[in-house]
Design a protein around this motif. Structure first.
Motif, mmCIF file in Angstrom:
data_model
loop_
_atom_site.group_PDB
_atom_site.id
_atom_site.type_symbol
_atom_site.label_atom_id
_atom_site.label_comp_id
_atom_site.label_asym_id
_atom_site.label_seq_id
_atom_site.Cartn_x
_atom_site.Cartn_y
_atom_site.Cartn_z
ATOM 1 N N ARG A 137 -6.699 14.443 -4.687
ATOM 2 C CA ARG A 137 -6.399 13.670 -3.472
ATOM 3 C C ARG A 137 -7.659 13.589 -2.625
ATOM 4 O O ARG A 137 -8.236 14.605 -2.257
ATOM 5 C CB ARG A 137 -5.289 14.347 -2.657
ATOM 6 C CG ARG A 137 -3.930 14.319 -3.320
ATOM 7 C CD ARG A 137 -3.440 15.702 -3.711
ATOM 8 N NE ARG A 137 -3.199 16.554 -2.549
ATOM 9 C CZ ARG A 137 -3.184 17.891 -2.613
ATOM 10 N NH1 ARG A 137 -3.430 18.522 -3.742
ATOM 11 N NH2 ARG A 137 -2.940 18.588 -1.521
ATOM 12 N N LEU A 138 -8.095 12.365 -2.359
ATOM 13 C CA LEU A 138 -9.308 12.148 -1.581
ATOM 14 C C LEU A 138 -8.912 11.701 -0.180
ATOM 15 O O LEU A 138 -8.680 10.520 0.074
ATOM 16 C CB LEU A 138 -10.199 11.116 -2.273
ATOM 17 C CG LEU A 138 -10.685 11.529 -3.672
ATOM 18 C CD1 LEU A 138 -11.510 10.417 -4.300
ATOM 19 C CD2 LEU A 138 -11.480 12.832 -3.630
ATOM 20 N N THR A 157 0.844 -1.191 0.000
ATOM 21 C CA THR A 157 0.000 0.000 0.000
ATOM 22 C C THR A 157 0.882 1.244 0.000
ATOM 23 O O THR A 157 1.975 1.257 0.567
ATOM 24 C CB THR A 157 -0.933 0.038 1.220
ATOM 25 O OG1 THR A 157 -0.165 -0.043 2.419
ATOM 26 C CG2 THR A 157 -1.911 -1.126 1.170
ATOM 27 N N TYR A 158 0.376 2.286 -0.646
ATOM 28 C CA TYR A 158 1.131 3.519 -0.823
ATOM 29 C C TYR A 158 0.259 4.724 -0.461
ATOM 30 O O TYR A 158 -0.973 4.674 -0.577
ATOM 31 C CB TYR A 158 1.598 3.666 -2.275
ATOM 32 C CG TYR A 158 2.651 2.661 -2.686
ATOM 33 C CD1 TYR A 158 4.000 2.983 -2.659
ATOM 34 C CD2 TYR A 158 2.286 1.380 -3.111
ATOM 35 C CE1 TYR A 158 4.972 2.062 -3.041
ATOM 36 C CE2 TYR A 158 3.241 0.447 -3.492
ATOM 37 C CZ TYR A 158 4.579 0.802 -3.462
ATOM 38 O OH TYR A 158 5.530 -0.113 -3.832
ATOM 39 N N SER A 159 0.922 5.801 -0.061
ATOM 40 C CA SER A 159 0.235 7.046 0.254
ATOM 41 C C SER A 159 0.596 8.110 -0.780
ATOM 42 O O SER A 159 1.438 7.888 -1.659
ATOM 43 C CB SER A 159 0.646 7.542 1.648
ATOM 44 O OG SER A 159 2.011 7.964 1.618
ATOM 45 N N ILE A 164 -3.476 5.923 -7.218
ATOM 46 C CA ILE A 164 -3.549 5.150 -5.974
ATOM 47 C C ILE A 164 -4.997 5.170 -5.507
ATOM 48 O O ILE A 164 -5.581 6.241 -5.322
ATOM 49 C CB ILE A 164 -2.632 5.736 -4.878
ATOM 50 C CG1 ILE A 164 -1.183 5.795 -5.361
ATOM 51 C CG2 ILE A 164 -2.733 4.911 -3.597
ATOM 52 C CD1 ILE A 164 -0.237 6.444 -4.355
ATOM 53 N N ILE A 165 -5.588 3.999 -5.359
ATOM 54 C CA ILE A 165 -6.976 3.882 -4.912
ATOM 55 C C ILE A 165 -7.003 2.990 -3.678
ATOM 56 O O ILE A 165 -6.626 1.826 -3.737
ATOM 57 C CB ILE A 165 -7.868 3.292 -6.018
ATOM 58 C CG1 ILE A 165 -7.750 4.123 -7.311
ATOM 59 C CG2 ILE A 165 -9.326 3.251 -5.556
ATOM 60 C CD1 ILE A 165 -8.496 3.536 -8.489
ATOM 61 N N PHE A 208 -4.539 8.120 1.002
ATOM 62 C CA PHE A 208 -4.302 6.848 0.327
ATOM 63 C C PHE A 208 -5.068 6.697 -0.986
ATOM 64 O O PHE A 208 -5.116 5.609 -1.549
ATOM 65 C CB PHE A 208 -4.627 5.693 1.273
ATOM 66 C CG PHE A 208 -3.721 5.652 2.477
ATOM 67 C CD1 PHE A 208 -2.427 5.169 2.371
ATOM 68 C CD2 PHE A 208 -4.148 6.155 3.699
ATOM 69 C CE1 PHE A 208 -1.574 5.158 3.475
ATOM 70 C CE2 PHE A 208 -3.309 6.146 4.808
ATOM 71 C CZ PHE A 208 -2.017 5.649 4.689
ATOM 72 N N THR A 209 -5.669 7.794 -1.442
ATOM 73 C CA THR A 209 -6.299 7.783 -2.754
ATOM 74 C C THR A 209 -5.923 9.058 -3.491
ATOM 75 O O THR A 209 -6.196 10.166 -3.012
ATOM 76 C CB THR A 209 -7.829 7.683 -2.656
ATOM 77 O OG1 THR A 209 -8.189 6.399 -2.109
ATOM 78 C CG2 THR A 209 -8.475 7.794 -4.035
ATOM 79 N N VAL A 210 -5.264 8.901 -4.633
ATOM 80 C CA VAL A 210 -4.973 10.023 -5.521
ATOM 81 C C VAL A 210 -5.248 9.556 -6.943
ATOM 82 O O VAL A 210 -4.679 8.574 -7.415
ATOM 83 C CB VAL A 210 -3.528 10.548 -5.354
ATOM 84 C CG1 VAL A 210 -2.507 9.435 -5.453
ATOM 85 C CG2 VAL A 210 -3.218 11.628 -6.385
#
Length: 209
Positions: free
Chosen positions: A90-91, A27-29, A44-45, A102-104
């Motif tokens: 970015r959410l 997982t990525y940020s 990234i979702i 963690f979502t872009v």
């Protein structure tokens, strides 16, 4: 006394120079995303990496322009702004700290009416309208995850456009924060929205060969 090395700052973390260095099971940020220096486009979702198509097709780009331009013209005099990809959205859920986002995503087109959500890196928070133009590279998992994160973030309208089938589909957020589907539209029909009162998107023109 033993010296304890502090957690490195974002500036101290090493850059990621090639796609081969990405672990697609990890997982990525957004902080990680900012370290990517390779040319390939990623989203990234929910912390997981999704590869984007290398470059949109000519038809994809033509349809994008035919949607973007009427929106841009209709927004003249309004505080809302429209942007096309590449444009980072970015959410954030709990915190706007880069390491906690963690979502872009990079939707094809977004409309943002809250100016406080715009910064030099794109949009932080839910746009009012998100438009995705489908391509053969889209997969079902990606589309399901995007539906979920857009709904959770509070995107007011989510538009899905299929160049292959020449269809337009829209989800509208209800008062309970849930997406409600609308009628599937195609050539011969028009799209309007309360968010952009002057907009009339003619699908014959959008899908014209």
């Amino acid at each position: 006394m033993k010296n304890i090395k502090p957690y490195p700052t974002e500036d101290e973390l090493p850059s990621v120079k090639t796609l081969n260095e990405i672990d697609f099971s990890a997982t990525y940020s957004y902080a990680d995303y900012m370290r990517f220096e390779f040319e390939e486009r990623l989203e990234i979702i929910k912390g997981y990496i999704f590869e984007m198509s290398p470059a949109p097709s000519r038809i994809h780009q033509k349809i994008s322009g035919r949607i973007f331009n009427p929106i841009y013209n209709a927004l003249n005099g309004y505080q809302c702004e429209v942007y096309s990809a590449p444009f980072d959205v970015r959410l954030a859920k709990k915190s706007q700290d880069d390491r906690e986002v963690f979502t872009v995503v990079q939707p094809d087109i977004v409309v943002v009416c809250d100016q406080t959500k715009l910064d030099k890196r794109g949009c932080i928070g839910a746009p009012d309208i998100v438009i995705e133009i489908l391509s053969p590279g889209n997969n079902k998992k990606e589309l399901i995850n995007k539906y979920e994160v857009y709904e959770e973030a509070g995107v007011k309208e989510y538009w899905i456009v299929s160049p292959t089938h020449k269809t337009f589909f829209r989800y509208i957020l209800d008062d309970n924060g849930k997406f409600q589907p609308t009628k599937l539209l195609t050539e011969g029909e028009e799209v309007t929205t309360k968010i952009i009162p002057g907009l009339k998107l003619v699908l014959d023109e959008v899908f014209k060969d």
